[in-house]
Design an enzyme around this catalytic site. Structure first.
Site, PDB file in Angstrom:
ATOM      1  N   THR A 131     119.521 -81.596  53.223  1.00 43.60           N
ATOM      2  CA  THR A 131     120.349 -81.964  54.376  1.00 43.60           C
ATOM      3  C   THR A 131     121.124 -83.261  54.143  1.00 43.60           C
ATOM      4  OG1 THR A 131     118.720 -80.911  55.797  1.00 43.60           O
ATOM      5  CG2 THR A 131     120.250 -82.404  56.870  1.00 43.60           C
ATOM      6  N   GLY A 393     111.778 -75.676  58.144  1.00 39.99           N
ATOM      7  CA  GLY A 393     113.070 -75.625  57.465  1.00 39.99           C
ATOM      8  C   GLY A 393     113.193 -76.619  56.331  1.00 39.99           C
ATOM      9  N   VAL A 394     112.228 -77.494  56.183  1.00 38.47           N
ATOM     10  CA  VAL A 394     112.110 -78.495  55.106  1.00 38.47           C
ATOM     11  C   VAL A 394     113.434 -79.159  54.713  1.00 38.47           C
ATOM     12  CG1 VAL A 394     110.042 -77.356  54.177  1.00 38.47           C
ATOM     13  CG2 VAL A 394     112.213 -76.869  53.123  1.00 38.47           C
ATOM     14  N   CYS A 395     114.315 -79.420  55.677  1.00 41.17           N
ATOM     15  CA  CYS A 395     115.553 -80.164  55.387  1.00 41.17           C
ATOM     16  C   CYS A 395     116.377 -79.508  54.295  1.00 41.17           C
ATOM     17  CB  CYS A 395     115.261 -81.605  54.947  1.00 41.17           C
ATOM     18  SG  CYS A 395     114.858 -82.676  56.287  1.00 41.17           S
ATOM     19  N   ASN A 396     116.429 -78.205  54.288  1.00 37.31           N
ATOM     20  CA  ASN A 396     117.258 -77.560  53.267  1.00 37.31           C
ATOM     21  C   ASN A 396     117.926 -76.325  53.874  1.00 37.31           C
ATOM     22  OD1 ASN A 396     118.177 -76.084  50.921  1.00 37.31           O
ATOM     23  ND2 ASN A 396     116.964 -77.539  49.742  1.00 37.31           N
TER      24      ASN A 396
END
Ligand SMILES: *Cc1c(COP(=O)(O)O)cnc(C)c1O
Length: 824
Positions: A131, A393-396
């Protein structure tokens, strides 16, 4: 064999060495299985000891002055800067290192320069970007997200600026996929001069954590490389931006200067300044450097080398482990042969000529019929079992969308139907919205991997076909059962202790629930979020007492009181406006309860708020949410029938292996779509059946556990049976009840209650344990969710008697399921 020899030997030996290291160097991991190295890695004890020693032996002043403390800081910083460059084999003549707070800050520094170049810049980023790289597009003239097959097109796209920045991660933080380091060079080589200047930024935050990164050839290196040091060493919290000197001119356009990055500034009559010129880092490191963190980084590199050997050794070790993890998860199959795990991480061997993948396994779980297991549910159980993994969503965003095959419209639709980063709502329209990520690091061991596989095997692999649910027993309208109300409890303050209704007392039933249930809550002073026992187990020790003689709610604390704390506090039951914050002075802060934005009235009395803040150790205020509000002062029930309860209802019958569409959205209680509630999570009233509890306890005891009392389920109405042998005492019969008559009152059943690990908090002591959640997860999991107890709401009758004007129930009342009367 000595440690040094073992450290350099093969996988198995090295693993034995790391196992030993674990006990000495990572005491904080005792009892935990840490599989979130892609988040951050734990730091070794000897680093902490060395750091403490260095800090107590030396005085580090603010750099840039002549004092010896300042000189010491300056020289340590410059030594460390050089050592970091050497760590990445970067020649200081060709590269400079800028210390930043984290990798994201390094990215922002590059953006700050590029947005100031005349004409701005075009931005091209790989879809596996974190992100923090994606956000750069907001500053660009135009932006393009690419994947390998699109690379050629990039050279043909119309350009809108003279400068282009191309960004990609060396390793995806989502699934560990690696991208070729040679791209930087290729892009620079093949970029047509007609397209202006091109720069590359490599996000090496994930890669560098467990692999060597070699920048020795400056002609092929990226122009900008960002690193998070805490991901390599665990400590300090620091990042780095490595700039190839040939790309330095980009920063000439940067406008801002701050303390430390300027040689002279004239302010009053003239606006003039001379930026520092000599080294790039002098021009970019605004303000005081994090001196002590930089000293710690120096020590961290030493300690890491001495504990783990080279980064090559770490890479080999983590590769050995992740192969085992990947293989173990891939091999798990349900009794019917279907796979338990759907794995998103790519082939990591690199045999296909790709750069392979890092020590990360991204996956989702499915039940034997192919339905997805809820991530929130998985996380609850994993947490209870002391596994540290990341879900969601693990920032991706790009990586997730591609792995889960989510189209932009689906993501937007999920967003509008209430999905947000970090909420419980994680299966939408039959697709998962996130992943489970297990990631390994230098100090991971075979035991960590094996325990994790065993955990998935134990809880998510279904060896036999799912148990056939009890067929509903349909009773003829009965006149007499041996079910009765064993106890009634209200919880005046959400998530705090209960108040048990004395025998013989008739208790009012309201449309929103039992009188005085969940009318108050504690709100975090900063965020406005309602506090929950899940995060603050001590709330169980806050014991409310409803005193109708004196007209007050009294609250005492059954734990150790901090010094100078009142033994108890009280607030009037009457709703006195003078007690509350006035909306004409401050706009009342919106608060959040279970995701709903609400306006609650917050108490202003310091004695009251200090009491709660003191005993819980959390800055909070008491708030009230009285019945009868409108707009955000009103909430609605979310309970609905669950799939496992609908088996006997005409369903749009599904083929084996497919699941019916998810139940209609919450609030689908068709009879009364606007059923109001106060601060309870989902529905007006929660009931449990002691027969079901007895069945659950039998399972727990059979596995060597301790019986749990009814209190852990925090029900309002506890239904008992006079004889455990009676036909009424079938466990989980409540799943199939559709109405309930209690004494003179009718209730409509609104669906099973979904549970989380909060049921594992002992309501007497506030201690957490595994049960009953672990056993519930095994015996009462449907569709990836865990259920116990039933939601219900009052269904007023129209007979016109006293019981309709002032409906009440009391302990001992007879309970009749499906009595037929007033059934919709
Ligand atoms: C962790 C990570 C980031 C963000 O790093 P911060 O230090 O939090 O700024 C960016 N990209 C990747 C690939 C990461 O793994």
């Amino acid at each position: 064999m000595t440690d040094v020899e073992q450290k350099e030997s093969g996988d198995v030996r090295y693993n034995e060495y790391v196992e030993r290291l674990r006990h000495e160097e990572y005491p904080m991991l005792e009892g935990s299985i840490y599989l979130d190295h892609a988040g951050t890695t734990p730091y070794p004890k000897s680093l902490m000891d060395l750091f403490a020693k260095d800090m107590t032996a030396n005085l580090f002043g603010n750099p840039h002055s002549a004092s010896s403390s300042s000189q010491l800081s300056t020289s340590r910083i410059e030594d460390t800067r050089l050592r970091v460059l050497q760590w990445f084999k970067a020649d200081p003549a060709e590269f400079d290192l800028i210390f930043v707070a984290n990798a994201t800050a390094g990215i922002k520094l590059v953006v700050e320069a590029l947005r100031a170049v005349p004409g701005g810049f075009d931005y091209v980023y790989h879809q596996a970007s974190h992100t923090s790289l994606v956000g750069v597009r907001q500053e660009a003239r135009s932006s393009t997200c690419f994947d390998e097959p699109d690379i050629k097109d990039l050279f043909e796209k119309p350009r809108t600026a003279d400068h282009t920045l191309i960004a990609y991660p060396a390793q995806s933080n989502m699934d560990g996929r690696r991208l070729p380091l040679s791209w930087s060079h290729q892009f620079r080589q093949s970029w047509p001069t007609s397209r202006g200047n091109v720069y590359t930024i490599l996000d090496a935050a994930a890669l560098a954590a467990t692999s060597p990164l070699d920048l020795s050839d400056s002609t092929v290196a990226p122009d900008f490389t960002v690193i998070s040091f805490y991901k390599i060493f665990g400590f300090p919290d620091l990042g780095g931006l490595i700039v190839r000197r040939q790309a330095e001119p980009v920063f000439d356009a940067r406008r801002y200067f701050g303390g430390g990055t300027v040689d002279m500034v004239v302010c009053r009559k003239e606006q003039w300044h001379v930026p520092k010129r000599q080294f790039l880092h002098e021009r970019l490191e605004d303000g005081t450097l994090p001196v002590h963190s930089i000293v710690a980084l120096d020590l961290a590199m030493n300690v890491h080398r001495s504990l783990f050997g080279s980064m090559d050794r770490v890479a080999a070790h983590t590769y050995y482990l992740v192969e085992r993890l990947d293989r173990g998860l891939r091999h798990l199959r349900h009794g019917n042969g279907t796979r338990v795990c759907t794995i998103y991480s790519p082939d990591r061997t690199g045999h296909d000529g790709s750069p392979g993948a890092g020590p990360v396994v991204a996956f989702n779980l499915r039940n034997q019929y192919g339905a997805w297991v809820s991530l929130a549910e998985f996380e609850k159980l994993a947490t209870l079992k002391n596994f540290h993994v990341r879900t969601g969503g693990v920032c991706n965003p790009g990586g997730i969308a591609s792995a889960l095959d989510l189209e932009p419209w689906e993501m937007k639709q999920n967003f509008s139907s209430g999905f947000r980063c970090g909420t419980d709502n994680d299966i939408m329209a039959g697709k998962p919205t996130g992943i489970v990520r297990a990631s390994l690091g230098a100090m991971s061991t075979v035991a960590d991997v094996d325990q994790f596989i065993a955990f998935v095997d134990e809880f998510y692999r279904e060896a036999a076909p799912a148990p056939i649910l009890q067929q509903p027993v349909r009773h003829a309208p009965a006149t007499s059962t041996d079910l009765y109300v064993e106890r009634i409890i209200v919880y005046p303050i959400k998530s705090c202790g209960g108040y048990r209704i004395p025998a013989g007392t008739e208790w009012e039933v309201r449309p929103e629930g039992l009188a005085w249930d969940r009318e108050w809550c504690l709100l975090h002073r900063g965020s406005g979020q309602a506090l929950s026992q899940k995060r603050h187990p001590k709330m169980a020790l806050l014991r409310p007492d409803l005193d109708f003689e004196r007209g007050e709610l009294r609250v005492s604390f059954a734990g150790v009181l901090p010094p100078d704390t009142a033994k108890e506090i009280s607030v009037p039951l009457s709703n006195n406006p003078a007690m509350f914050e006035h909306s004409n002075r401050h706009r009342p802060l919106p608060s959040r309860v279970c995701g709903d934005e609400i306006f609650a009235q917050t108490y202003t009395c310091d004695a009251v708020n200090d009491f709660f803040s003191g005993v819980l150790g959390v800055p909070c205020v008491l708030a009230r949410f009285p019945p009868g509000g409108q707009g955000p002062s009103m909430r609605h029930s979310k309970a609905h029938l669950q799939k496992h309860q609908m088996l006997h209802k005409p369903l749009n019958v599904s083929l084996p292996g497919s699941y019916p569409a998810p139940p209609s959205p919450p609030d689908s209680d068709t009879e009364n779509p606007q059923r109001r509630i106060l601060l309870s999570n989902e529905s007006p009233i929660l009931a449990i059946n002691l027969s079901s509890l007895a069945a659950l306890n039998k399972e727990i005891v059979a596995k060597g556990g301790q019986e749990v009392p009814p209190a852990v389920f925090r029900a309002n109405v506890v239904v008992g049976s006079k004889s455990s042998a009676s036909e009424w005492a079938a466990p989980y019969a409540e799943d199939n009840w559709s109405t309930l008559r209690i004494g003179q009152q009718n209730f409509k059943m609104l669906g099973s209650c979904r549970r989380c690990h909060m049921v594992s908090i002992d309501q007497d002591t506030a201690e957490k344990s595994e049960e009953p959640f672990v056993t519930l997860s095994k015996t009462r999991r449907f569709d990836g969710k865990v259920f116990f107890g039933s939601h219900m709401g009052h269904a007023p009758s129209s007979s016109g008697g006293r019981e309709t004007q002032y409906p009440t129930i009391k302990v001992g009342d007879m309970v009749q399921p499906d009595a037929g009367e007033d059934e919709a």
